[in-house]
Design a protein around this motif. Sequence first.
Motif, PDB file in Angstrom:
ATOM      1  N   TRP A 164     -11.726  -6.447  -3.537  1.00 44.46           N
ATOM      2  CA  TRP A 164     -12.041  -5.193  -4.220  1.00 44.46           C
ATOM      3  C   TRP A 164     -12.500  -5.398  -5.673  1.00 44.46           C
ATOM      4  N   SER A 165     -12.313  -6.579  -6.229  1.00 47.56           N
ATOM      5  CA  SER A 165     -12.649  -6.777  -7.636  1.00 47.56           C
ATOM      6  C   SER A 165     -14.151  -6.691  -7.854  1.00 47.56           C
ATOM      7  N   GLY A 196     -16.043   1.081   2.870  1.00 43.86           N
ATOM      8  CA  GLY A 196     -16.911   1.095   1.706  1.00 43.86           C
ATOM      9  C   GLY A 196     -17.662  -0.186   1.438  1.00 43.86           C
ATOM     10  N   ARG A 197     -17.408  -1.245   2.192  1.00 38.98           N
ATOM     11  CA  ARG A 197     -18.074  -2.532   2.001  1.00 38.98           C
ATOM     12  C   ARG A 197     -19.235  -2.643   2.981  1.00 38.98           C
ATOM     13  N   PRO A 214     -12.830   0.377  -7.048  1.00 35.05           N
ATOM     14  CA  PRO A 214     -12.091   1.097  -6.007  1.00 35.05           C
ATOM     15  C   PRO A 214     -11.601   2.453  -6.476  1.00 35.05           C
ATOM     16  N   THR A 215     -11.597   3.405  -5.563  1.00 39.02           N
ATOM     17  CA  THR A 215     -11.058   4.736  -5.822  1.00 39.02           C
ATOM     18  C   THR A 215      -9.564   4.751  -5.508  1.00 39.02           C
ATOM     19  N   PRO A 216      -8.853   5.784  -5.955  1.00 35.42           N
ATOM     20  CA  PRO A 216      -7.434   5.895  -5.601  1.00 35.42           C
ATOM     21  C   PRO A 216      -7.200   5.901  -4.096  1.00 35.42           C
ATOM     22  N   GLU A 217      -8.135   6.456  -3.329  1.00 32.27           N
ATOM     23  CA  GLU A 217      -7.952   6.479  -1.880  1.00 32.27           C
ATOM     24  C   GLU A 217      -7.978   5.073  -1.295  1.00 32.27           C
ATOM     25  N   LEU A 218      -8.852   4.212  -1.792  1.00 35.21           N
ATOM     26  CA  LEU A 218      -8.885   2.842  -1.310  1.00 35.21           C
ATOM     27  C   LEU A 218      -7.609   2.097  -1.724  1.00 35.21           C
ATOM     28  N   ALA A 219      -7.128   2.378  -2.928  1.00 32.57           N
ATOM     29  CA  ALA A 219      -5.889   1.750  -3.376  1.00 32.57           C
ATOM     30  C   ALA A 219      -4.725   2.145  -2.471  1.00 32.57           C
TER      31      ALA A 219
END
Length: 282
Positions: A46-47, A78-79, A161-166
């Motif tokens: 995610w970085s 998302g990737r 990343p968004t909070p949802e991905l986190a």
Amino acid sequence: MAGRPLARSRGPAAAWMPGLGGRGLWLGLAAAVAATAAAARWLGWWSGRAGLRLFVPEELARYRGGAGDPGLYLALLGRVYDVSPGRRHYEPGAHYSGFAGRDASRAFVTGDHSAAGLVDDVSDLSFSELLTLQNWLSFYEKNYEFVGRVIGRFYGEDGLPTPELAQVEAVITRGAEAGRRALEEKRKFPPCNAEWSSSRGSRLWCSPESGGVSRDWTGVPRKLYKPGAKEPHCVCVRTSGPPSDQAQGLPVHTNRGDLDHPNLEEYAGCPPLAVSCSFPPG
């Protein structure tokens, strides 16, 4: 949205795709171990990366592999991956063509290839389903080229990343840890072999490979009571050596293996050290 493509980090090593399972597909214990290892790499995936290409959904939709299309891409959490090496699976008219040109993360788990199912909403999936999704992500990381990210549910306009991905990451990490613990317990208490017939009744027995766990001991059948479980299940228990949970370096006080574990119970009518227990029909 234009941008510089990411330098190739992993070449496509395969041009195939395993069949998609239905909703509720559970990773096996071995897969859970792989998920644990993969979860450790999650933050690295995610970085931010220099030269990362960002797509808006409308741009990604052009990459469906048709005549005149600029390429054949799909997205997962998302990737974005270039799946051109697997063209026969994803091109227009192919079985998985619905995955091309979009993020259809949900369908990787549910198997729903309808327009309503080919979406990126994974908010109500269980941790086991998210582990399955993470396993798919590992597959694409290994076999196809990562080319960028989709701006939307999982990544912002800055590519972060968004909070949802986190939140998805946190659930997967917890699930991987739960899988690791389940594997450790299975190695400690392998399931018994079992058979039943209307004429002979039931039989429970242990062997050096019962429960799919190869080991250098056989064990004896015992009932294992797990917190929250309605019924006990049969496991094979080691009968010699120190207890499995004894701290290393401490002197051995018993030579009874795990027979004295508080969550275990003997089967009535079965000799305590018998490797096989038979129960007549009744």
